[in-house]
Write a protein that holds these residues in place. Sequence first.
Motif, PDB file in Angstrom:
ATOM      1  N   VAL A 112       0.414 -51.209   5.116  1.00 17.79           N
ATOM      2  CA  VAL A 112       1.802 -51.579   5.369  1.00 17.79           C
ATOM      3  C   VAL A 112       1.964 -53.037   5.798  1.00 17.79           C
ATOM      4  N   SER A 113       1.012 -53.581   6.542  1.00 19.43           N
ATOM      5  CA  SER A 113       1.147 -54.986   6.959  1.00 19.43           C
ATOM      6  C   SER A 113       1.151 -55.919   5.760  1.00 19.43           C
ATOM      7  N   GLU A 114       0.254 -55.667   4.788  1.00 20.76           N
ATOM      8  CA  GLU A 114       0.193 -56.518   3.598  1.00 20.76           C
ATOM      9  C   GLU A 114       1.448 -56.364   2.754  1.00 20.76           C
ATOM     10  N   VAL A 115       1.901 -55.126   2.586  1.00 16.16           N
ATOM     11  CA  VAL A 115       3.108 -54.886   1.794  1.00 16.16           C
ATOM     12  C   VAL A 115       4.318 -55.558   2.434  1.00 16.16           C
ATOM     13  N   SER A 116       4.462 -55.402   3.743  1.00 17.64           N
ATOM     14  CA  SER A 116       5.643 -55.927   4.425  1.00 17.64           C
ATOM     15  C   SER A 116       5.630 -57.437   4.573  1.00 17.64           C
ATOM     16  N   ALA A 117       4.505 -58.080   4.280  1.00 17.24           N
ATOM     17  CA  ALA A 117       4.419 -59.538   4.419  1.00 17.24           C
ATOM     18  C   ALA A 117       5.048 -60.283   3.251  1.00 17.24           C
ATOM     19  N   HIS A 118       5.302 -59.606   2.133  1.00 14.14           N
ATOM     20  CA  HIS A 118       5.868 -60.284   0.959  1.00 14.14           C
ATOM     21  C   HIS A 118       7.331 -60.639   1.226  1.00 14.14           C
ATOM     22  N   PRO A 119       7.710 -61.909   1.050  1.00 16.31           N
ATOM     23  CA  PRO A 119       9.073 -62.327   1.396  1.00 16.31           C
ATOM     24  C   PRO A 119      10.162 -61.589   0.628  1.00 16.31           C
ATOM     25  N   GLY A 120       9.917 -61.237  -0.637  1.00 21.91           N
ATOM     26  CA  GLY A 120      10.918 -60.509  -1.401  1.00 21.91           C
ATOM     27  C   GLY A 120      11.159 -59.115  -0.853  1.00 21.91           C
ATOM     28  N   VAL A 121      10.089 -58.482  -0.428  1.00 22.01           N
ATOM     29  CA  VAL A 121      10.198 -57.152   0.188  1.00 22.01           C
ATOM     30  C   VAL A 121      10.992 -57.252   1.482  1.00 22.01           C
ATOM     31  N   ARG A 122      10.642 -58.222   2.310  1.00 17.45           N
ATOM     32  CA  ARG A 122      11.319 -58.367   3.603  1.00 17.45           C
ATOM     33  C   ARG A 122      12.801 -58.695   3.417  1.00 17.45           C
ATOM     34  N   ALA A 123      13.101 -59.557   2.473  1.00 20.24           N
ATOM     35  CA  ALA A 123      14.501 -59.942   2.260  1.00 20.24           C
ATOM     36  C   ALA A 123      15.344 -58.732   1.883  1.00 20.24           C
ATOM     37  N   ALA A 124      14.816 -57.897   0.985  1.00 18.23           N
ATOM     38  CA  ALA A 124      15.563 -56.717   0.547  1.00 18.23           C
ATOM     39  C   ALA A 124      15.727 -55.710   1.674  1.00 18.23           C
ATOM     40  N   VAL A 125      14.671 -55.517   2.458  1.00 16.89           N
ATOM     41  CA  VAL A 125      14.735 -54.543   3.549  1.00 16.89           C
ATOM     42  C   VAL A 125      15.659 -55.041   4.661  1.00 16.89           C
ATOM     43  N   VAL A 126      15.555 -56.306   5.021  1.00 12.80           N
ATOM     44  CA  VAL A 126      16.410 -56.858   6.070  1.00 12.80           C
ATOM     45  C   VAL A 126      17.884 -56.743   5.677  1.00 12.80           C
ATOM     46  N   ALA A 127      18.201 -57.013   4.427  1.00 13.06           N
ATOM     47  CA  ALA A 127      19.588 -56.899   3.964  1.00 13.06           C
ATOM     48  C   ALA A 127      20.100 -55.474   4.148  1.00 13.06           C
ATOM     49  N   ARG A 128      19.237 -54.493   3.855  1.00 15.10           N
ATOM     50  CA  ARG A 128      19.617 -53.095   4.007  1.00 15.10           C
ATOM     51  C   ARG A 128      19.802 -52.749   5.489  1.00 15.10           C
ATOM     52  N   GLN A 129      18.916 -53.248   6.331  1.00 14.86           N
ATOM     53  CA  GLN A 129      19.021 -52.988   7.768  1.00 14.86           C
ATOM     54  C   GLN A 129      20.309 -53.572   8.331  1.00 14.86           C
ATOM     55  N   GLN A 130      20.651 -54.779   7.912  1.00 11.79           N
ATOM     56  CA  GLN A 130      21.885 -55.403   8.388  1.00 11.79           C
ATOM     57  C   GLN A 130      23.114 -54.664   7.874  1.00 11.79           C
ATOM     58  N   GLU A 131      22.990 -54.057   6.706  1.00  8.58           N
ATOM     59  CA  GLU A 131      24.078 -53.219   6.191  1.00  8.58           C
ATOM     60  C   GLU A 131      24.305 -52.011   7.106  1.00  8.58           C
ATOM     61  N   PHE A 132      23.201 -51.411   7.572  1.00  9.68           N
ATOM     62  CA  PHE A 132      23.333 -50.308   8.522  1.00  9.68           C
ATOM     63  C   PHE A 132      24.059 -50.779   9.783  1.00  9.68           C
ATOM     64  N   GLY A 133      23.732 -51.991  10.234  1.00 14.32           N
ATOM     65  CA  GLY A 133      24.378 -52.531  11.420  1.00 14.32           C
ATOM     66  C   GLY A 133      25.879 -52.668  11.260  1.00 14.32           C
ATOM     67  N   ARG A 134      26.328 -52.968  10.038  1.00 15.89           N
ATOM     68  CA  ARG A 134      27.762 -53.077   9.767  1.00 15.89           C
ATOM     69  C   ARG A 134      28.406 -51.711   9.555  1.00 15.89           C
ATOM     70  N   ARG A 135      27.667 -50.803   8.942  1.00 20.75           N
ATOM     71  CA  ARG A 135      28.228 -49.511   8.521  1.00 20.75           C
ATOM     72  C   ARG A 135      28.216 -48.464   9.621  1.00 20.75           C
TER      73      ARG A 135
END
Length: 237
Positions: A112-135
Amino acid sequence: MQDEQQNAAAKATASPPERPLVVAIDGPAGAGKSTVARGLAAALGLRFLDTGAMYRAITLLAIEAGIAPSDGAALTALTESLELDFDQDGRVVVAQRCLEPAIRRGDVTGHVSEVSAHPGVRAAVVARQQEFGRRWDGLVAEGRDTTTVVFPDASHRFYLDASPAERARRRALELGVPEEVARIQAEIELRDGKDSGRKHSPLVHGAGVELVQTDGLEAGGVIEALLELVRGGGVEP
């Protein structure tokens, strides 16, 4: 004209809408973040957001799809295609499939550390997390960059920490293998190095984030301490 002026004046003096209560908790592996965040969310009547579970979900699905943890492009495409969500019990789901407890498997933990280190993965996940914060109508989020990247403007931000030895002891007891403390501590220290040393969104104790040392404390005591800090900050659940 007079009505328009009165409406404009009313808008100017109206109080801004109250924003949902967001509590962000970061810290290294084994610091008790998940247990504390779940308990705090329950005490405050808020949703619980396990940000790490989202990266574990991607890692599990990548393993099932035969995608190498080093393949950033394929992992980013996979992440962007997923509708990551959570059920009412705080368990991560994809296409109505609950991924617990499979995301806690050893092979997932190992990659999981290697997978989560990819910037494209993090950008997509962070966007989803911030959506939860709004929703969602308020939440308690825990992870490794929730206070610094995902919710830097959260109502309250905490960094939970404990010594590697203490974290290993807790994890060994949780797994029912107290005789394997040394091995687990080595794994935790390796994970700490990966999380704090990665280029994108590393694990850090951010400026203005309240440090909470949990050595020698049970989860209930930490939850009570955070409740006092939240309520003492003028925010009532």
